[in-house]
Write a protein that holds these residues in place. Structure first.
Motif, mmCIF file in Angstrom:
data_model
loop_
_atom_site.group_PDB
_atom_site.id
_atom_site.type_symbol
_atom_site.label_atom_id
_atom_site.label_comp_id
_atom_site.label_asym_id
_atom_site.label_seq_id
_atom_site.Cartn_x
_atom_site.Cartn_y
_atom_site.Cartn_z
ATOM 1 N N ASP A 1 -5.974 -10.460 -3.978
ATOM 2 C CA ASP A 1 -6.372 -10.096 -5.342
ATOM 3 C C ASP A 1 -7.563 -9.150 -5.333
ATOM 4 O OD1 ASP A 1 -4.367 -11.552 -6.504
ATOM 5 O OD2 ASP A 1 -5.608 -13.293 -6.992
ATOM 6 N N ASP A 2 -8.494 -9.398 -4.406
ATOM 7 C CA ASP A 2 -9.693 -8.552 -4.345
ATOM 8 C C ASP A 2 -9.346 -7.133 -3.917
ATOM 9 O OD1 ASP A 2 -11.197 -10.730 -5.087
ATOM 10 O OD2 ASP A 2 -11.854 -11.214 -3.041
ATOM 11 N N LEU A 3 -8.470 -7.003 -2.930
ATOM 12 C CA LEU A 3 -8.121 -5.664 -2.459
ATOM 13 C C LEU A 3 -7.299 -4.917 -3.509
ATOM 14 C CD1 LEU A 3 -8.204 -3.480 -0.403
ATOM 15 C CD2 LEU A 3 -6.359 -4.595 0.866
ATOM 16 N N ILE A 4 -6.382 -5.604 -4.171
ATOM 17 C CA ILE A 4 -5.609 -4.951 -5.224
ATOM 18 C C ILE A 4 -6.523 -4.478 -6.343
ATOM 19 C CG2 ILE A 4 -3.891 -5.345 -7.031
ATOM 20 C CD1 ILE A 4 -2.439 -7.188 -5.036
ATOM 21 N N ALA A 5 -7.486 -5.306 -6.718
ATOM 22 C CA ALA A 5 -8.429 -4.924 -7.779
ATOM 23 C C ALA A 5 -9.262 -3.728 -7.341
ATOM 24 C CB ALA A 5 -9.318 -6.102 -8.142
ATOM 25 N N ALA A 6 -9.710 -3.713 -6.087
ATOM 26 C CA ALA A 6 -10.506 -2.595 -5.583
ATOM 27 C C ALA A 6 -9.669 -1.316 -5.550
ATOM 28 C CB ALA A 6 -11.038 -2.923 -4.191
ATOM 29 N N MET A 7 -8.413 -1.416 -5.162
ATOM 30 C CA MET A 7 -7.534 -0.254 -5.154
ATOM 31 C C MET A 7 -7.301 0.262 -6.572
ATOM 32 S SD MET A 7 -4.697 -1.310 -2.250
ATOM 33 C CE MET A 7 -3.845 0.265 -2.373
ATOM 34 N N GLU A 8 -7.137 -0.641 -7.506
ATOM 35 C CA GLU A 8 -6.938 -0.214 -8.887
ATOM 36 C C GLU A 8 -8.169 0.516 -9.410
ATOM 37 O OE1 GLU A 8 -5.856 -2.154 -13.259
ATOM 38 O OE2 GLU A 8 -5.618 -3.346 -11.437
ATOM 39 N N ALA A 9 -9.351 0.001 -9.088
ATOM 40 C CA ALA A 9 -10.589 0.654 -9.531
ATOM 41 C C ALA A 9 -10.729 2.042 -8.911
ATOM 42 C CB ALA A 9 -11.792 -0.217 -9.164
ATOM 43 N N ALA A 10 -10.250 2.210 -7.692
ATOM 44 C CA ALA A 10 -10.314 3.499 -7.007
ATOM 45 C C ALA A 10 -9.116 4.383 -7.326
ATOM 46 C CB ALA A 10 -10.407 3.266 -5.504
ATOM 47 N N LYS A 11 -8.228 3.917 -8.234
ATOM 48 C CA LYS A 11 -7.017 4.653 -8.626
ATOM 49 C C LYS A 11 -6.110 4.934 -7.436
ATOM 50 C CE LYS A 11 -9.208 6.759 -12.677
ATOM 51 N NZ LYS A 11 -8.754 5.616 -13.517
ATOM 52 N N LEU A 12 -5.973 3.911 -6.587
ATOM 53 C CA LEU A 12 -5.081 3.982 -5.435
ATOM 54 C C LEU A 12 -3.886 3.069 -5.695
ATOM 55 C CD1 LEU A 12 -7.715 3.804 -2.553
ATOM 56 C CD2 LEU A 12 -6.438 5.820 -3.308
ATOM 57 N N PRO A 13 -2.664 3.534 -5.442
ATOM 58 C CA PRO A 13 -1.477 2.740 -5.755
ATOM 59 C C PRO A 13 -1.274 1.571 -4.792
ATOM 60 C CG PRO A 13 -0.857 4.821 -4.730
ATOM 61 C CD PRO A 13 -2.328 4.886 -4.950
ATOM 62 N N GLY A 14 -1.244 0.391 -5.349
ATOM 63 C CA GLY A 14 -1.019 -0.811 -4.551
ATOM 64 C C GLY A 14 -0.622 -1.963 -5.446
ATOM 65 N N VAL B 1 0.865 -1.172 0.000
ATOM 66 C CA VAL B 1 0.000 0.000 0.000
ATOM 67 C C VAL B 1 0.905 1.227 0.000
ATOM 68 C CG1 VAL B 1 -1.748 1.317 1.263
ATOM 69 C CG2 VAL B 1 -1.856 -1.197 1.205
ATOM 70 N N ALA B 2 0.783 2.059 -1.036
ATOM 71 C CA ALA B 2 1.672 3.219 -1.180
ATOM 72 C C ALA B 2 0.834 4.476 -1.362
ATOM 73 C CB ALA B 2 2.617 3.020 -2.367
ATOM 74 N N LEU B 3 0.424 5.076 -0.256
ATOM 75 C CA LEU B 3 -0.455 6.244 -0.292
ATOM 76 C C LEU B 3 0.385 7.506 -0.113
ATOM 77 C CD1 LEU B 3 -3.329 4.818 1.948
ATOM 78 C CD2 LEU B 3 -3.029 4.617 -0.536
ATOM 79 N N GLY B 4 0.338 8.374 -1.104
ATOM 80 C CA GLY B 4 1.232 9.520 -1.116
ATOM 81 C C GLY B 4 0.635 10.823 -0.628
ATOM 82 N N ASN B 5 -0.676 10.872 -0.315
ATOM 83 C CA ASN B 5 -1.268 12.128 0.149
ATOM 84 C C ASN B 5 -2.507 11.850 0.985
ATOM 85 O OD1 ASN B 5 -3.579 11.900 -1.726
ATOM 86 N ND2 ASN B 5 -2.064 12.370 -3.330
#
Length: 414
Positions: free
Chosen positions: A313-326, A260-264
């Motif tokens: 896999d589910d969390l990575i897919a959800a992060m990708e859909a939300a445009k969150l880096p992971g 999980v790489a949240l920059g802001n």
């Protein structure tokens, strides 16, 4: 004998004399070769570059070259010349007459006795760009020490910020999994050489470039050094956590770890909503990054149970859909088989002069007009000696035979 191929890269027409071995120097010259320069690599007869023996694994062919050697020596011709013999040193000087660039990584002053140092070669070729790569530089109290990547990683402070904290299992200083000090010195050396070429284009002047592994690795401390120099914060080992930005680390899902790489602060709020903890950004301890960083342990205690309910896999897919880096932590085979790496053309297939196939990782930059090219697979030791002495220096068959007989040159190591 290597097949002659014409370069299409941006450095086409530039000639490089490579007197280096192992990694920092060869990495430099491979970059120049990928960009189109003609690179002549000089190796010791009967020995060759040290990394040819740095295995296993080795190629299953007549050369028995190590896979390590293959990573840094494509787009080069290999000549086997004994520079300790005055006749060999003279051959190298003659090659330098027509060279644009020399790269060497001998100890300080080590080439002067052969007349192959910058002072000697610049007298016969004033336009020469001569790059010396050592552990500690051409001057200073450590200049005569031998410098190796592992040693530099430790001395530079890099290992003090790499690895698990001391109070955790497996804690203690840790080196990076690749020879980062060598590789980055190669990158900085190539950058410096290109800058010197630009200067020469304007003025006609060559120059000497002094590159030190320790200087380069200290320069690469970047934000960690700035945290100390400008904020008084002594950097420590944090494992996979970021020293400034929180959360920026690995977390455990029900079936494996993710990154999980949240920059802001906006990304943090969105991620908390995603994992079912929309309350966290309103907690005074976590309201912005300036508060989250000193309270990172408390935040991790709140986030971990929520993240642990997800499949990775589910969390990575959800992060990708939300445009969150992971993402996930890949093993080397995983990333080399990744569809994105295939689409980007990162892996290149090459064939050595004897027909042996090898795979290499290509130059990462994508040029719209003058792309990097892959003309020569990593050569067998000395396989181009005859071609270079004939084509570059105009030696006759008789002269070459006499040099072979005297042990000054070799046409192949194996």
């Amino acid at each position: 004998m290597s097949e002659k191929q014409t370069s299409t890269g941006p450095l086409a027409g530039i000639k490089v004399l490579d007197l280096s071995r192992v990694l920092a120097g060869p990495w430099t010259t491979q970059i120049l070769g990928d960009l189109g320069a003609e690179v002549i690599k000089v190796e010791q007869p009967g020995q060759g570059d040290d990394t040819r023996r740095w295995g296993p694994p080795f190629l299953d062919d007549g050369s028995k070259d190590a896979a390590y050697y293959l990573c840094a020596n494509r787009n080069k011709q290999s000549v086997a010349i004994n520079l300790a013999d005055p006749r060999g040193a003279e051959l190298i000087r003659q090659i330098a007459l027509d060279a644009d660039i020399v790269v060497e990584n001998f100890r300080v002053g080590g080439l002067a006795k052969y007349g192959l140092d910058y002072a000697s070669l610049s007298e016969i070729n004033s336009k020469l760009i001569y790059c010396s790569i050592t552990g500690f530089g051409q001057d200073g109290p450590y200049k005569d020490r031998g410098g190796y990547d592992f040693l530099i990683q430790g001395m530079s402070g890099l290992m003090s910020i790499t690895g698990r904290p001391d109070n955790e299992e497996g804690g203690g200083p840790m080196k990076v999994g690749i020879p980062i000090s060598d590789l980055v010195t190669g990158l900085y050396s190539a950058i410096s050489i290109l800058a010197a070429l630009a200067h020469r284009d304007r003025t006609g002047e060559g120059q000497h470039i002094d590159m030190a592994l320790l200087d380069t690795q200290v320069a690469l401390l970047a934000n960690q050094a700035s945290n100390y120099m400008n904020g008084g914060m002594i950097p420590r080992r944090l494992g996979n956590e970021h020293p400034n930005t929180v959360p920026y680390q690995d977390f455990s899902c029900s079936d494996g770890d993710i990154l999980v790489a949240l920059g802001n602060d906006r990304q943090f709020r969105s991620f908390c909503e995603l994992i079912g903890r929309p309350d966290l950004p309103d907690d005074p301890r976590f309201i912005d990054n300036g508060h989250r960083s000193p309270n990172r342990k408390a935040l991790q205690d709140e986030m971990r149970p929520a993240i642990a309910k997800w499949k990775s896999d589910d969390l990575i897919a959800a992060m990708e859909a939300a445009k969150l880096p992971g993402g996930r932590v890949n093993e080397i085979p995983d990333i080399l088989a990744d569809e994105h790496i295939a689409a980007r053309g990162v892996i290149k297939d090459m064939v050595r002069s004897d027909g042996t196939p090898v795979k290499v990782l290509g130059y990462p930059g994508k040029f719209s007009k003058t792309p990097a090219d892959y003309r020569r697979a990593p050569p067998r030791s000395g396989e181009d000696t005859r071609d270079v002495l004939t084509d570059v220096l105009g030696l006759s068959e008789g002269q070459i035979a006499a040099l072979v007989e005297a042990g000054v040159i070799a046409e192949k190591l194996h």
